[in-house]
Write a protein that holds these residues in place. Structure first.
Motif, mmCIF file in Angstrom:
data_model
loop_
_atom_site.group_PDB
_atom_site.id
_atom_site.type_symbol
_atom_site.label_atom_id
_atom_site.label_comp_id
_atom_site.label_asym_id
_atom_site.label_seq_id
_atom_site.Cartn_x
_atom_site.Cartn_y
_atom_site.Cartn_z
ATOM 1 N N ARG A 182 3.281 3.940 -3.660
ATOM 2 C CA ARG A 182 2.228 3.343 -4.480
ATOM 3 C C ARG A 182 1.390 2.414 -3.613
ATOM 4 N N ALA A 183 0.082 2.558 -3.731
ATOM 5 C CA ALA A 183 -0.865 1.657 -3.074
ATOM 6 C C ALA A 183 -2.064 1.536 -3.995
ATOM 7 N N ARG A 242 -0.461 6.514 -7.072
ATOM 8 C CA ARG A 242 0.985 6.719 -7.046
ATOM 9 C C ARG A 242 1.262 8.161 -6.684
ATOM 10 N N SER A 279 3.925 0.491 -1.341
ATOM 11 C CA SER A 279 5.251 0.275 -1.921
ATOM 12 C C SER A 279 6.015 1.586 -1.879
ATOM 13 N N VAL A 280 7.229 1.528 -1.348
ATOM 14 C CA VAL A 280 8.115 2.685 -1.299
ATOM 15 C C VAL A 280 9.284 2.358 -2.209
ATOM 16 N N THR A 281 9.439 3.145 -3.283
ATOM 17 C CA THR A 281 10.463 2.871 -4.282
ATOM 18 C C THR A 281 11.443 4.026 -4.371
ATOM 19 N N ASP A 301 15.323 0.079 -5.630
ATOM 20 C CA ASP A 301 14.986 -0.505 -4.327
ATOM 21 C C ASP A 301 13.508 -0.312 -4.015
ATOM 22 N N VAL A 302 12.831 -1.404 -3.683
ATOM 23 C CA VAL A 302 11.404 -1.362 -3.350
ATOM 24 C C VAL A 302 11.201 -2.006 -1.979
ATOM 25 N N THR A 303 10.482 -1.306 -1.128
ATOM 26 C CA THR A 303 10.096 -1.840 0.172
ATOM 27 C C THR A 303 8.576 -1.885 0.225
ATOM 28 N N GLU A 304 8.041 -3.034 0.622
ATOM 29 C CA GLU A 304 6.598 -3.220 0.732
ATOM 30 C C GLU A 304 6.207 -3.145 2.204
ATOM 31 N N THR A 355 -0.858 -3.119 0.457
ATOM 32 C CA THR A 355 0.516 -2.745 0.761
ATOM 33 C C THR A 355 0.822 -1.347 0.229
#
Length: 160
Positions: A88-89, A93, A132-134, A138-141, A130
């Motif tokens: 997501r940016a 999505r 976002s990898v979900t 768990d989410v990593t920005e 950013t």
């Protein structure tokens, strides 16, 4: 086909160590790194001159899908299991079905998937501040600063 994609992703990650640094620095910094030759192209978020890769996209020139590799071990991870990963940016999505792969030699668990619509990647890398990898909860920005510049060659070769 999956084995060929995995090889491309692993080669792309290994080639990071061959890329020159943009600026000499006493500290290693995460950055977006683009790479291309006549056979393949990649865009990686990691540390230059190392094997530290947070996120990787790779393709064979103008053929087939883009392979996404995300080193992440979900809770209760199982080799060969499928996991939903969302990118997501901004307002964009993209849901990707990934397969978990354990790389015993490196004691590493990766999620690997394919992106069929490359235009989605162009929008994701060009929107927002950013990425976002979900995966599950768990989410990593990942900051997108520098992604458009580093990804220009990758998107030119893989983003059509």
């Amino acid at each position: 086909m999956a084995a060929k994609s995995r090889v491309i992703s692993l080669i792309a990650a290994a080639l990071i160590s061959l890329l020159p640094r943009a600026a000499a620095s006493s500290e290693e910094q995460l950055e977006w790194i683009g790479w291309s030759d006549e056979a393949a192209a990649s865009l990686v978020y990691g540390i230059a001159d190392s094997d530290h890769v947070i996120f990787s996209l790779a393709c064979q020139q103008r053929a087939g899908p883009v392979t996404l590799v995300y080193p992440h071990e979900p809770k209760g991870a199982k080799d060969g299991a499928f996991y939903s990963l969302e990118l997501r940016a901004g307002d964009h999505r993209l849901a990707i079905r990934t397969k978990g792969v354990r790389i015993e030699m490196d004691d590493l668990f990766i999620l690997e998937g394919e992106v069929q619509r490359k235009a989605d990647l162009q929008r994701l890398l060009g929107e927002g501040e950013t990425l976002s990898v979900t995966v599950g909860q768990d989410v990593t920005e990942l900051p997108l600063a520098g992604a458009a510049d580093a990804g220009a060659v990758f998107l030119e070769n893989c983003g059509r």
